[in-house]
Design a protein around this motif. Sequence first.
Motif, PDB file in Angstrom:
ATOM      1  N   TYR A  24       0.844  -1.108   0.039  1.00  0.00           N
ATOM      2  CA  TYR A  24       0.149  -0.058   0.079  1.00  0.00           C
ATOM      3  C   TYR A  24       0.942   1.181  -0.127  1.00  0.00           C
ATOM      4  CZ  TYR A  24      -2.868   3.748   1.872  1.00  0.00           C
ATOM      5  OH  TYR A  24      -3.698   4.875   1.976  1.00  0.00           O
ATOM      6  N   GLY A  25       1.907   1.385   0.904  1.00  0.00           N
ATOM      7  CA  GLY A  25       2.777   2.249   0.960  1.00  0.00           C
ATOM      8  C   GLY A  25       3.479   2.685  -0.462  1.00  0.00           C
ATOM      9  N   ALA A  26       3.985   1.423  -1.146  1.00  0.00           N
ATOM     10  CA  ALA A  26       4.577   1.650  -2.526  1.00  0.00           C
ATOM     11  C   ALA A  26       3.615   2.587  -3.507  1.00  0.00           C
ATOM     12  CB  ALA A  26       5.088   0.292  -2.714  1.00  0.00           C
ATOM     13  N   VAL A  27       2.592   2.005  -3.217  1.00  0.00           N
ATOM     14  CA  VAL A  27       1.370   2.511  -4.490  1.00  0.00           C
ATOM     15  C   VAL A  27       1.201   3.901  -4.151  1.00  0.00           C
ATOM     16  CG1 VAL A  27      -0.963   2.394  -5.060  1.00  0.00           C
ATOM     17  CG2 VAL A  27       0.142   0.075  -4.853  1.00  0.00           C
ATOM     18  N   VAL A  28       0.940   4.414  -2.666  1.00  0.00           N
ATOM     19  CA  VAL A  28       0.708   5.704  -2.384  1.00  0.00           C
ATOM     20  C   VAL A  28       2.109   6.548  -2.922  1.00  0.00           C
ATOM     21  CG1 VAL A  28       0.567   7.226  -0.426  1.00  0.00           C
ATOM     22  CG2 VAL A  28      -0.838   5.282  -0.598  1.00  0.00           C
TER      23      VAL A  28
END
Length: 110
Positions: A24-28
Amino acid sequence: MARWDGAPRPALVAAAAAVLVLAYGAVVHVVQLVVAGGMPYPGPPGWLRASFVSRTLLDPLAAGLLVLRRRSGVVLAVVVLVSEAVANGWPVARDRATSGVTLSPWRSRR
């Protein structure tokens, strides 16, 4: 998931949760880079911007190493998640005049 055969259930749950959070952090961070045209986070100092941008590589790397059940994945995931929490909390701690929690302390500064 042959690498995870025989692993205790709590370890599987913790690893899966960490992988999801890191993904999720990578996508954000990738979305923020794309939306900002490669120049996100105009408010914070350069070292903090570099830290946030580095997450586009470190988050998926840590997630991948966890999936592969590598000890380095655990270490990297801890470093990434702790440093991300510190980096996100830094502007609030630095500016005690911030009233309440905001989505972006950088935007709330006057």
